[in-house]
Write an enzyme that holds these catalytic residues in place. Structure first.
Site, short mmCIF file in Angstrom:
data_model
loop_
_atom_site.label_atom_id
_atom_site.label_comp_id
_atom_site.label_asym_id
_atom_site.label_seq_id
_atom_site.Cartn_x
_atom_site.Cartn_y
_atom_site.Cartn_z
CB SER A 140 -0.87 -0.05 1.26
OG SER A 140 -1.57 1.14 1.41
CE LYS A 166 -4.83 -0.06 0.47
NZ LYS A 166 -5.53 -0.91 1.44
CG LEU A 167 -1.46 3.61 -6.71
CD1 LEU A 167 -1.51 4.41 -8.02
CD2 LEU A 167 -0.02 3.37 -6.28
CE LYS A 168 -3.91 3.63 2.29
NZ LYS A 168 -5.16 3.16 2.88
CG ASP A 193 -7.76 2.45 0.68
OD1 ASP A 193 -8.94 2.85 0.78
OD2 ASP A 193 -7.13 1.95 1.64
CG ASN A 195 -8.16 5.05 3.86
OD1 ASN A 195 -7.07 5.13 3.27
ND2 ASN A 195 -8.47 4.01 4.60
CD GLU A 218 -9.04 -0.99 0.58
OE1 GLU A 218 -8.00 -1.10 -0.10
OE2 GLU A 218 -9.08 -1.23 1.79
CG ASP A 243 -10.68 -1.08 5.14
OD1 ASP A 243 -10.98 -1.69 6.17
OD2 ASP A 243 -9.64 -0.37 5.08
CE LYS A 267 -7.39 -2.51 6.96
NZ LYS A 267 -7.66 -1.06 6.98
N GLY A 295 -4.05 -4.46 6.05
CA GLY A 295 -2.98 -4.25 7.03
C GLY A 295 -3.16 -2.91 7.69
O1 NPG Z 1 0.92 -2.20 4.83
O2 NPG Z 1 -0.02 -2.52 6.77
C1 NPG Z 1 0.11 -1.91 5.70
C2 NPG Z 1 -0.76 -0.68 5.46
C3 NPG Z 1 -1.92 -0.96 4.56
O3 NPG Z 1 -2.92 0.95 3.57
C4 NPG Z 1 -2.85 0.20 4.52
N1 NPG Z 1 -3.58 0.41 5.60
O4 NPG Z 1 -6.57 2.15 5.07
O5 NPG Z 1 -6.12 0.07 5.01
C5 NPG Z 1 -5.80 1.23 5.27
C6 NPG Z 1 -4.42 1.53 5.78
C7 NPG Z 1 -4.34 1.93 7.23
C8 NPG Z 1 -3.10 2.08 7.81
C9 NPG Z 1 -5.46 2.15 7.98
C10 NPG Z 1 -2.98 2.45 9.14
C11 NPG Z 1 -5.33 2.52 9.30
C12 NPG Z 1 -4.10 2.67 9.87
#
Ligand code: NPG
Length: 375
Positions: A140, A166-168, A193, A195, A218, A243, A267, A295
């Site tokens: 990610s 995966k690109l935020k 993603d 969020n 996502e 998610d 998760k 993750g």
């Molecule tokens: O590699 O563990 C990893 C991070 C993956 O993008 C990732 N997690 O939105 O899923 C998510 C994001 C996240 C990270 C969410 C930290 C909350 C806290």
């Protein structure tokens, strides 16, 4: 152990370790990983769980200081009061009088499951019904300062054998950045993603992303907007993955059945535990819906449980789990390392298969509390 497992004490250890690079999402930036480790002790056996609540209530309503309090004041006392644990599947029931707080509950359940499995000499992946011993790694990629910086970071991951990126994204840093990455990497499996940073009024953004051959989009919309997600999904070819919206196996079934998503991110912290995470997997599999394991920048303690879940048969897409050095220069456990083919091994030892290294934990510790059972 026919009389059950009598938990003698549970210790909470709050730790903080620096991230090798800041991780930015639409809800904030993290420079260090702060986590609560839950350490359960029974009959000379230790078990560990990790609480994934963040420093602020930004990803969900939970946050570290509140999780610490609910564990210390409610969850651990009710677990210890309930007497020996005859079956780990009874653990969620002992916490059921506390509403919400899935991340806090998941960390205590994980620690108890770990003690239970270690006492029996059984690995978590085997207990859950895992079917493979290596997992493709996914990465990610946080929001970067520019498309160029993002592409440089991505090239490093590709060189290490990453199979999925995966690109935020966030409003204002979406179609332009993702198109440039797509142009530079026409054959790489890419997803995005958001969020939960958008609303249906932004449908044009997702229609533009729909043209970029993404594996999935996502959590585009607010976590409670299942019907808006169904509406958006009906306008897109690209599968929507949920998610934040999926808090339980019941919600997963509902979201799939109403067409709000075609993929589910699992998760354990978000759904209240490893056992419920397995049920999310099961309801998705019964509905032929692919799942993958998300993750939350976990230390080796949480990462090992994620790898065990990733071994389940319905996990048909690479998840977010990377090797330890993608996050930390020193993990709390022995590091998870990538094989030359870009895969990670599923731990096979008893319980979660890894143990925190006490010197590493000591260096990272911010506070501790110990709750003893009174038999
Ligand atoms: O590699 O563990 C990893 C991070 C993956 O993008 C990732 N997690 O939105 O899923 C998510 C994001 C996240 C990270 C969410 C930290 C909350 C806290």
């Amino acid at each position: 152990m026919t009389d059950g497992l009598a938990i003698e004490s549970v210790e909470l250890v709050e730790v903080a370790i620096p991230l090798v690079r800041p991780f930015r999402t639409s809800f904030g930036e993290e420079r260090r990983k702060r986590a609560i480790l839950v350490h359960a002790h029974a009959d000379g056996v230790d078990g560990w769980g990790e609480c994934v609540a963040g420093e602020t209530p930004a990803y969900s309503g939970e946050w570290i200081d509140a999780a610490w309090m609910v564990l210390e004041e409610f969850l651990i006392p009710s677990m210890l009061r309930g007497g020996p644990i005859v079956d780990p599947r009874d653990v969620p029931g002992r916490m059921a009088r506390v509403r919400g707080n899935p991340m806090a509950k998941a960390s205590l359940e994980a620690a108890i499951l770990d003690v239970w499995l270690r006492a029996r000499g059984q690995g978590l992946a085997e207990f859950l019904g895992g079917v493979c011993d290596r997992i493709p790694r996914g990465v990610s990629v946080g929001i970067a300062s520019s498309p160029k910086a993002m592409i440089e970071e991505i090239n490093g991951y590709l060189a290490q054998g990453s199979r999925r990126l995966k690109l935020k994204i966030e409003p204002g840093r979406d179609v332009d950045v993702v198109s440039r990455v797509r142009d530079a990497l026409p054959d790489t499996a890419l997803s995005v993603d958001a969020n939960a940073a958008y609303s249906l009024a932004d449908a044009a953004v997702f229609e533009a992303l729909d043209e970029l051959s993404l594996t999935m989009i996502e959590q585009p919309l607010h976590h409670e907007d299942l019907s808006d997600h169904a509406h958006l999904q009906s306008r897109l070819r690209t599968p929507i993955c949920l998610d934040e919206s999926i808090g339980s196996s019941a919600t997963a079934a509902l979201a799939i059945e109403m067409g709000a998503c075609r993929v589910v991110n699992i998760k354990p912290g978000r759904v209240g535990g490893i056992l419920e995470a397995k049920r999310v997997h099961d309801v998705a599999m019964e509905r032929s819906t692919p799942v993958w394991i998300g993750g939350m920048l976990e230390t080796g303690v949480g990462r090992s449980a994620n790898l065990a879940l990733a071994a389940l048969p319905g996990v048909s897409m690479p998840g977010d789990t990377s090797a330890s050095d993608r996050y930390f220069s020193e993990d709390l456990t022995e590091p998870f390392v990538l094989a030359p083919d870009g895969t990670l091994g599923v731990p096979s030892g008893p319980g979660i298969g890894v143990t925190p290294i006490s010197e590493h934990v000591k260096r990272a510790t911010l506070r501790r509390a110990r709750i003893e059972a009174r038999f």
